[in-house]
Design an enzyme around this catalytic site. Structure first.
Site, PDB file in Angstrom:
ATOM      1  N   ASP A   1      15.220   0.321  -5.056  1.00 13.39           N
ATOM      2  CA  ASP A   1      14.693  -0.154  -6.333  1.00 13.39           C
ATOM      3  C   ASP A   1      15.693   0.154  -7.425  1.00 13.39           C
ATOM      4  OD1 ASP A   1      12.327  -0.932  -5.311  1.00 13.39           O
ATOM      5  OD2 ASP A   1      11.223   0.872  -5.887  1.00 13.39           O
TER       6      ASP A   1
ATOM      7  N   ASP B   1       7.577   2.013  -4.765  1.00 16.58           N
ATOM      8  CA  ASP B   1       6.612   2.858  -5.474  1.00 16.58           C
ATOM      9  C   ASP B   1       5.246   2.200  -5.644  1.00 16.58           C
ATOM     10  OD1 ASP B   1       7.499   0.982  -7.236  1.00 16.58           O
ATOM     11  OD2 ASP B   1       8.251   2.391  -8.727  1.00 16.58           O
TER      12      ASP B   1
ATOM     13  N   ASP C   1       4.674  -2.697  -2.486  1.00 15.94           N
ATOM     14  CA  ASP C   1       5.843  -2.312  -1.692  1.00 15.94           C
ATOM     15  C   ASP C   1       5.427  -1.835  -0.308  1.00 15.94           C
ATOM     16  OD1 ASP C   1       7.680  -2.850  -3.653  1.00 15.94           O
ATOM     17  OD2 ASP C   1       7.515  -0.861  -4.550  1.00 15.94           O
TER      18      ASP C   1
HETATM   19 MG    MG Z   1       9.206  -0.872 -11.495  1.00 14.65          MG
END
Ligand code: MG
Ligand code: ADP
Length: 934
Positions: free
Chosen positions: A355, A667, A671
């Site tokens: 990410d 997170d 996901d």
């Molecule tokens: Mg974000």
């Protein structure tokens, strides 16, 4: 049926506490879903706005107990001790001890028992320590939930919840107890654990008339063990611990054993296979010895002793220790292992899909700049999450009255559509904040403009919301003002723009100039800003509160763009470079704007060129079908911008199909599928409960550099396992070689069975423990990742075993031959040979400290355990030479200083030979290091 039995069992348990029983069954049986919100509050004597008081919490805790479910029982010490006897080798030894008694060799039998005891002690202490550290790890995995208590919002551990607590939930949260909802926006929950139904259930707050509804239809409640899939909620805890629906079936859910890692399973299988082969071979040797005139019992003991020497029975336990040490070291570096297999897995990963926000950046958003649709820019002073500062402009004449009006309108909308909190706490004199970093940063800007966000939010009458979820890329709040219903909305410019018909420019709503606005957004993103658009408008068709959806939003007025920066984590750049040296690809997957993503990727050297970037729309176009073009695109891209969680899953899948071993971070709720599917799912410490649940590793500080540290530790652990293998197998190889050579030229047996047992289970057993504590060599991070399927017994391993084990065997055999040829008594020659073997082991342990480097280059102070092991092994052998009892059993006697020194010098040969071997091998190795990444 099962459920009702379990339920009865659970109830019975409470019945043993008379004053608890009534209260619990009372709550449990209550049809909470039929009550109105007010009734539920009343019944639990709780207050929606302030929650329980400390006093109430105390009494509830006493009455209802803690909110805990039974967990796996940790093994007891006797259990661990017993475990040591589940080893076939130990059985053989026990049988041998029995036979020894039968044939009148009581002393031998005692000795064998002593050897078994020592071995059990070594094994038990190691396994016990491993178990303890596994338990310590469990404590690190403690889950927390948000509650309102004493009028304040706070985080408490799941266990601390009591009935009556007011709990706040959001998408991704694990539901901590059974809860009657009192507020629900867009709420759905995944109750598959309870109902087996994998489709999320929609939730609301209206009372349901039928008291006998099945769990799955109690749609104004959420239940412990399920997850919130979308939306936000507030609710009252109505049952905790074993009184929850899941608690009633909990005993059947307690997971059995800790899973073993693939490497450990392979190693155990290997040990078993080797064991069988060795048993066959030694039985054969025993038979030969028998036919050569040895008596039956002696031949049997010989076979047993040889089997003990050649079977690396210490291997699985040493591996377990190495892995448990690794998890501990990883925990110290903020990498929490949820599945042991991930330790070795992380070390062999070839691709990290990361990410952006929070992982590569610190996720401390600061509003820097406001751009109005006209293009006029206004600077916002620094100071993150502080409500003090100012808004200025570089334009001549400063901020005009008109500008101020425009800014205030934008600020007001962004305060309304905002889930954050930022308030000045008078007693402490500090700013307290809570919520999404983007939201809090916007609130800080609102203050800096001189407005009070709390005042703005207090006067509006909120009638609906679409909370921010990363895959929507926007959030909206519906509210009533006078007679009209309005909506305030903020999010990615591409998402907001289609809702807009006008823009606020020159003090009036003017028709929107999409081209101009898009260009404005693009140029701001290219400057590295995270850009959020703000718009508002009137809703034409009024509905019941809570029933507004995206389809009601249209004809909005764009108010402007808020530009934030989010500093890079300073240590990430180096970590990316280290990953590259370690042969690991790094790709960024983000929901953010391509230009913002590219600017950050360039700074971090993840990617350089525009061609390395692909955005979600393009990806959709090429990857409609799984064509070679799609695969090629995913293979070459390094930045994936504006992608959805579903695309993230597709990226992970494709990379895995390409043969990569993929670690992926995440997170949010969405996901979870990608994390679950990847070889290694890395959940962020700050992330949602569900991502943690499906991941194999948690990165507590969210930091990319921590992932790199985890890879390093994973490789260290694998390296240490290889060291133990080298040490143990080479020893066994040496002993077998010694016997084969002796028997082949008709020499007497070079060692007595008890002596072989001694050298294997005592001295080498003490020594090998230390190797698992090796510090790890940085060189492993300059090598390409190993194949996850690669056998520990690859060519380099076999070579080094043959070289060092062969040397040890030959030296012992040479000594044996020479001693006999020079007229030594068989008994004293054996004494010398045993001493030589023990010393060879001690020298060899230094070899095994590194497969690549000279033993002299690894600081000895790196591993005190090893030093201790060497001293202990040498000490115990010298002790044996000098204590009458052991002298008798082992057939050993003291040696002269000269003899001792000679043995010492001879034994150093294994160090010298292996050093030369490492030197010869090294250039080849380093050229291999430089091979390009596949
Ligand atoms: Mg974000
Ligand atoms: P990242 O991959 O960097 O974590 P996100 O998925 O968090 O990106 O954000 C994607 C986009 O969603 C952002 O570029 C922004 O436009 C929008 N966004 C982020 N946070 C919020 C928020 N709290 N409210 C509304 N929109 C947001």
């Amino acid at each position: 049926m099962l459920k009702s039995i379990l339920k009865r069992k659970a109830l019975k348990r409470f019945a043993t506490h008379p004053n608890q029983a009534s209260a619990q069954t009372d709550l449990e049986a209550y049809p909470w879903h039929t009550l109105s919100v007010q009734e539920a509050c009343q019944k639990l004597q709780t207050n929606l706005e302030t929650g329980l008081t400390d006093e109430q919490i105390n009494t509830h805790q006493q009455v209802y107990g803690s909110n805990a479910l039974p967990t796996r029982k940790p093994p007891s010490l006797p259990g661990v001790i017993l475990d040591q006897f589940k080893n076939p080798l130990i059985f053989i030894l026990i049988i041998a001890a029995l036979i020894a008694i039968l044939v009148g060799e009581a002393r031998d039998s005692l000795f064998i028992v002593a050897v078994i005891a020592i071995n059990t002690i070594i094994g038990t202490t190691q396994e016990w320590k491993a178990e303890k550290s596994a338990q310590a790890l469990q404590n690190l995995l403690q889950a927390y939930t948000h509650v309102r208590r004493n009028g304040l919002e706070q985080k408490v551990p799941f266990e601390a919840l009591v009935p009556g607590d007011i709990v706040l939930l959001e998408s991704g949260s694990r539901v901590p107890a059974d809860i009657r909802l009192v507020k629900a926006g867009n709420l759905t929950s995944d109750e598959s654990l309870l109902t087996g139904e994998s489709v999320s259930v929609e939730k609301h707050i209206q009372p349901l008339p039928n008291p006998d509804l099945p769990i799955s239809e109690r749609t104004n409640m959420v239940f412990a063990g399920s997850f919130i899939t979308t939306g936000r909620a507030t609710g009252i805890v109505i049952a905790t611990g074993l009184q929850t629906e899941v608690g009633k079936i909990a005993e059947s859910l307690v997971t059995a054993d800790v899973a073993k890692t693939p490497l450990l399973i392979r190693m155990e299988a290997f040990t078993r296979r080797i064991g069988l082969a060795v048993l066959g071979a030694t039985a054969f040797l025993g038979i030969i010895a028998f036919f050569r005139g040895m008596n039956l019992v002696d031949s049997f003991f010989l076979a047993v002793a040889l089997a003990v020497s050649a079977i690396p029975e210490g291997l699985p336990i040493a591996m377990t220790v190495a892995l448990s040490i690794a998890t501990k070291r990883m925990a110290n570096r903020k990498v929490i292992i949820r599945q042991l297999a991930a330790v070795e897995g992380l070390g062999s990963c070839t691709y990290i899909v990361t990410d952006k926000t929070g992982t590569l950046t610190v996720n401390q958003q600061t509003v820097k700049l406001i751009a109005l649709p006209s293009g006029d820019r206004f600077r916002v002073s620094e100071g993150k999450y502080l409500g003090e500062g100012e808004v200025t402009t570089e334009m001549r004449g400063g901020i005009t009255e008109g500008d101020r009006k425009s800014l205030e309108r934008l600020a007001k909308a962004s305060a309304i559509c905002n889930e954050g909190q930022l308030v000045y706490q008078v007693p402490e004199g500090t700013w307290k904040y809570h919520g999404d970093a983007v939201d809090v940063a916007i609130l800080a800007f609102v203050y800096k403009l001189g407005l009070q966000p709390e005042e703005i939010r207090k006067v509006i009458d909120k009638v609906g919301e679409i909370p921010y979820e990363s895959e929507h890329r926007y959030a909206a709040t519906f509210y009533r003002e006078n007679k009209t219903v309005k909506v305030a909305i903020k999010g990615a410019l591409e998402t907001i723009l289609p809702f807009c018909q006008a823009m606020w420019s020159a003090q009036a709503d003017t028709p929107i100039d999409r081209r101009h606005i898009e260009q404005l957004g693009q140029s701001l993103a290219e400057e590295g800003y995270r850009v959020l658009a703000i718009a508002e408008g009137v809703i034409q068709d009024q509905k019941e509160p809570g029933h507004y959806t995206q389809s009601d939003i249209r004809g909005l007025v764009l108010l402007g763009l808020i530009c934030m920066i989010d500093p890079l984590r300073p240590e990430v750049k180096e970590a990316v470079i280290k990953c590259r040296q370690a042969g690991i690809h790094v790709a960024m997957v983000t929901g953010d704007h391509p230009a913002t993503a590219l600017a950050i990727a360039r700074d971090l050297e993840i990617a350089e060129r525009k061609e390395d970037l692909i955005n979600g729309t393009q990806l959709n176009q090429v990857c409609l079908l799984e064509t070679p073009e799609c695969i090629e695109t995913i293979k070459t891209a390094r930045i994936f911008a504006r992608v959805t969680p579903l695309q993230k899953l597709q990226i992970v899948k494709t990379l895995m199909d390409l043969g990569h071993f993929v670690a992926v971070t995440g997170d949010g709720v969405n996901d979870a599928p990608a994390l679950k599917h990847a070889n290694i799912g890395l959940a962020m410490g700050s992330g949602s409960d569900i991502t943690k649940e499906v991941s194999s590793i948690i990165i507590t500080d969210d930091n990319f550099a921590t992932i790199e540290a985890g890879v390093e530790e994973g490789r260290f652990a694998y390296g240490n396992i290889r060291k133990v293998v080298w040490f143990l197998i080479a020893n066994g190889f040496a002993e077998v070689a010694l016997f084969m050579l002796a028997i082949s030229i008709d020499l007497p047996l070079p060692l007595l069975p008890v002596q072989i047992l001694w050298a294997n289970l005592v001295t080498s057993g003490i020594l090998n423990v230390g190797l698992a504590f090796e510090a790890g060599e940085s060189v492993v991070m300059r090598q390409p990742p190993r194949k996850p399927t690669e056998s520990v017994f690859n060519a380099p391993m076999l070579n080094q075993i043959i070289v060092s084990g062969g040397t040890m065997g030959l030296v012992c055999f040479g000594a044996w031959f020479w001693l006999l040829a020079n007229g030594w008594e068989v008994e004293s020659a054996r004494n010398m040979t045993l001493l030589l073997l023990v010393l060879l082991e001690i020298f060899h342990i230094f070899n095994a400290r590194s497969e690549y480097q000279s033993a002299f280059r690894i600081p000895i102070q790196n591993n005190p355990f090893l030093v201790f092991g060497v001293i202990a092994a040498l000490g115990i052998h010298l002790l044996a030479l000098h204590t009458p009892l052991l002298q008798g059993i082992l057939g050993v006697s003291p040696v002269t200083l000269q003899e001792g020194l000679t043995a010492f010098l001879l034994a150093s040969s294994v160090l010298i030979v292996t050093e030369i071997f490492k030197m010869v091998k090294r250039p080849a190795k380093s050229s291999q290091n430089n091979t390009a990444i596949p």
